[in-house]
Design an enzyme around this catalytic site. Structure first.
Site, short mmCIF file in Angstrom:
data_model
loop_
_atom_site.label_atom_id
_atom_site.label_comp_id
_atom_site.label_asym_id
_atom_site.label_seq_id
_atom_site.Cartn_x
_atom_site.Cartn_y
_atom_site.Cartn_z
N CYS A 2 38.40 50.27 43.92
CA CYS A 2 37.01 50.36 44.64
C CYS A 2 35.77 50.15 43.62
CB CYS A 2 36.85 51.20 45.75
SG CYS A 2 38.35 51.55 46.89
N ARG A 28 36.31 44.77 41.75
CA ARG A 28 37.38 45.89 41.73
C ARG A 28 38.00 46.06 43.27
NH1 ARG A 28 35.97 49.80 38.01
NH2 ARG A 28 36.46 51.27 39.43
N TRP A 75 39.50 48.31 47.58
CA TRP A 75 40.74 48.02 47.48
C TRP A 75 41.64 49.26 48.16
CZ3 TRP A 75 44.84 50.21 44.33
CH2 TRP A 75 46.06 49.06 43.99
N ASN A 101 35.42 56.13 45.45
CA ASN A 101 36.30 55.22 44.61
C ASN A 101 37.22 56.54 43.99
OD1 ASN A 101 37.79 53.66 42.86
ND2 ASN A 101 36.36 53.87 41.33
N GLY A 102 38.65 56.07 44.08
CA GLY A 102 39.58 57.32 43.91
C GLY A 102 40.48 57.72 44.85
N LYS A 484 50.91 36.08 34.06
CA LYS A 484 49.61 35.15 34.24
C LYS A 484 50.08 34.27 35.39
CE LYS A 484 47.34 36.76 32.80
NZ LYS A 484 46.67 38.00 32.10
N HIS A 503 72.63 36.27 28.40
CA HIS A 503 73.09 37.44 29.05
C HIS A 503 72.75 37.80 30.67
CE1 HIS A 503 74.37 38.36 24.96
NE2 HIS A 503 73.01 38.34 24.59
N LYS A 601 40.92 44.10 39.62
CA LYS A 601 41.07 44.30 38.03
C LYS A 601 41.04 45.71 37.52
CE LYS A 601 39.41 42.12 34.45
NZ LYS A 601 40.24 41.45 33.53
O1 M6R Z 1 42.34 47.47 32.00
P1 M6R Z 1 43.42 47.68 31.80
O2 M6R Z 1 43.82 46.75 30.47
O3 M6R Z 1 44.08 49.01 31.49
O4 M6R Z 1 44.52 47.01 32.72
C1 M6R Z 1 45.92 46.94 32.79
C2 M6R Z 1 46.60 45.96 33.55
O5 M6R Z 1 46.20 46.30 34.92
C3 M6R Z 1 45.75 44.42 33.69
O6 M6R Z 1 46.18 44.06 32.31
C4 M6R Z 1 46.57 43.25 34.35
O7 M6R Z 1 47.96 43.36 33.97
C5 M6R Z 1 45.71 42.16 34.17
N1 M6R Z 1 44.99 41.88 35.38
C6 M6R Z 1 46.85 41.09 34.29
O8 M6R Z 1 46.29 39.80 34.09
#
Ligand code: M6R
Length: 606
Positions: A2, A28, A75, A101-102, A484, A503, A601
């Protein structure tokens, strides 16, 4: 998860500013949005399930005004995305409005207790206990500030909270384990989960610590600890341009951020390497910094974990024992750690709950910790013993792109510092490696200028599934390529170590499953062998290889070319091609590229 925002001023335009802030924070979370604005009496609350445009429709009919407001973009963690679960939340009356948030871990017990005393709840959220508690304290006759402090004392878990109260002209806010920053302008304050929320208005920022309580009024602010003791927090000016937080003419933030990589990499490298002498100069890490280190552990999630694997491999190849761990696994079953262990948290946001938990565990076990992060003032940066900033600039698209490249380069630099301190000598190939790093921004630009990723995405758009393979530093790139691809196309994609195909995963390979093979210059023959295995099963192969790689051209149906470089950084170039491939595949499918479904994010819950 959030995003929260608050505005404190004496004009009447809080709603407009809150909406700008909410739009800047939408990365967020975007399950619902809401705001409360105060103009004299009770806070007036407006909230809707869905994206901010739905909230705007409501506000267009109501046209509220006021100088004081709080806003939230959600979120979901407790309860589905509904109007009722959207923030702000109020108590039994409309006197108190809260955004959060949290996660309030003890919300169940608090809710039971409050219910027993006659409180009625309107939502499924953990947050709603907060306004009810404040309301009770206010009924005891204490001031809003005291009621807020007493309430905060009852909460356990992680939270950033902002509150409006009927009888006050202030916003009350606090943080513990969730981010909250203050923006300072002439006669106006902003509080937000992240700086880009208010960059349109000010670039003067106060980073709060856990336990700080802020009371902001149009004529000033006070920051104290939970007991009411004043604390000093300095105002820092950030050099992020509001333009940087906009799309800058690209259709999506992700595409913009992919194209920002040459600049981001130059920023990452600036002043830190001398390719001529092989010297590495990292601000807080002078020679000898890591003399006491005997092993290195990387903890991270998602894309950052893939960068961590690259970091571990670079060190391992240079006789420094190193391993990368998924932060969520590390926190539950940590490997042995002692005073000679360096634990490196790789995290773009610096707020990922799993990574923070792993770092805290490591610290508690006696390890030294370093945060490799993009966000100055983030929780990881502040909690770790040291921080190395990747300097990629703000990344808004949920899919991490430029920050992966900057992480890999930062870890390469940190790695060389470690190699020298731990082994007592420089990497044998340091001149070549640093020359490659210096050339990297220009080579990324070449990839961006000449890519045919869109054509490749079109060609394979009707496939059943997409596989990505690679070896050594090409392996994390294969994982990252698949992450991605699935994240933004919603198509089935998997990454494998090239040698693992036979494997098990080979059973999935058919003429309808293109395989993207990352050639990074090492063990070329073996990767080629794996490509032939795939070819024999009729699967189309797309190689990511240099344009003089005759074998790749011979065996692949298509080649995405990358310039020749040192094998340790070749993955960055290959990854740019795969980022573009995913972007165009998602664009052709009409996906919500910057805000893929079910994702956010910054993942601030474990
Ligand atoms: O902010 P962070 O680098 O700790 O986030 C970790 C992952 O949530 C982040 O890299 C996520 O996998 C990406 N959005 C993927 O594109």
């Amino acid at each position: 998860m959030c995003g929260i925002i608050a505005c404190v001023g004496d004009s009447d335009d809080a709603v407009d500013e809150l909406l700008v802030g909410l739009e800047n924070l939408e990365y967020r979370g975007y399950d619902s949005a809401g705001l409360a604005v105060k103009n004299g009496g009770d806070p007036a609350v407006f909230k809707r399930k869905g994206e901010i445009s739905r909230l705007k429709d409501v506000l267009a009919d109501e046209t509220p005004s006021g100088g004081l407001g709080i806003g939230h973009t959600r979120w979901s963690t407790h309860g589905p995305p509904t109007d009722a679960n959207a923030h702000p939340h109020t108590g039994c009356g409309d006197r108190v409005a809260v955004v959060h948030n949290g996660i309030i871990e003890n919300h169940g017990a608090l809710r039971e207790e409050l219910r027993a005393r006659g409180h009625v709840f309107d939502s499924d959220t953990d947050t709603e206990v907060i306004p009810h508690l404040v309301e009770e304290h206010l009924a005891e006759g204490v001031s809003p500030e005291t009621a807020f402090r007493r309430t905060v004392r009852r909460l356990s878990g992680s939270y950033a909270v902002a509150m409006l109260v009927e009888e006050s002209d202030a916003v009350y806010a606090t943080r513990s384990g969730s981010p909250l920053v203050v923006g300072v302008d002439d006669g106006e304050y902003f509080l937000a989960s992240d700086v880009p929320a208010f960059l349109d208005f000010t670039d003067d920022v106060i980073y709060l610590d856990d336990g700080d309580v802020v009371v902001a009024r149009p004529d000033g602010h006070v920051i104290t600890d939970l007991d009411g003791n004043a604390v000093e927090r300095t105002v820092q000016t950030v050099d992020w341009d509001p333009e940087d937080a906009g799309k800058g003419g690209y259709d999506h933030y992700m595409l913009k951020e992919i194209h920002e990589q040459p600049t981001a990499l130059r920023q990452t490298l600036r002043g830190r390497v001398d390719a001529q002498t092989g010297e590495v100069a990292l601000e807080d890490f002078p020679p000898g910094t890591f003399e006491d280190v005997s092993r290195v552990q990387f903890v991270a999630c998602g894309t950052s974990y893939h960068a961590g694997i690259v970091g571990a491999r670079l060190l391992g190849a240079r006789d420094v024992p190193a391993r990368a761990f998924l932060a969520s696994e590390y926190a539950t079953s940590p490997p042995p750690v002692d005073g000679e262990t360096l634990v490196v948290g790789v995290t773009q946001s610096g707020e990922t709950a799993d990574t923070l938990a792993a770092l805290r565990r490591a610290r508690a076990a006696g390890a030294r910790t370093v945060a490799v992060t993009n966000v100055v003032g983030s929780t990881a940066a502040r909690e770790c013993d040291d921080a190395l900033f990747i300097r990629a600039g703000p990344e808004i698209g949920v899919a991490a792109t430029k920050t992966f490249s900057s992480q890999v380069v930062s870890l390469t630099l940190l790695g060389e510092r470690l190699v020298r301190d731990v082994t007592g000598s420089r990497s044998d190939d340091v001149e070549e490696l640093f020359a490659a790093l210096s050339d990297l921004p220009g080579q990324v630009q070449q990839v961006l200028d000449y890519t045919k990723a869109r054509r490749v995405a079109k060609r394979y758009r009707d496939s059943d599934a997409y596989f990505f393979i690679g070896r050594d530093t090409g392996f994390p790139v294969a994982l990252e390529g698949a992450l991605k691809f699935k994240e933004i196309t919603y198509e089935h994609a998997e990454g494998f170590a090239a040698g693992e195909l036979k494997h098990g995963p080979l059973a999935l390979v058919t003429p309808e499953t293109p395989v993207f093979a990352v050639f990074n210059g090492r063990d070329h023959e073996k990767t080629l062998g794996n490509v032939k295995e795939v070819e024999a099963r009729g699967a189309p192969v797309v190689a990511v290889a240099t344009d003089d790689d005759e074998a790749a051209f011979e065996h692949a149906e298509t080649v995405l070319t990358v310039p020749e470089t040192h094998p340790d950084v070749a993955g960055v170039l290959a990854n740019v091609q795969l980022q573009l491939l995913s972007y165009h595949a998602a664009d052709l499918l009409g996906r919500s590229i910057d805000k893929p479904r079910n994702l956010a994010k910054s993942v601030t819950v474990e």
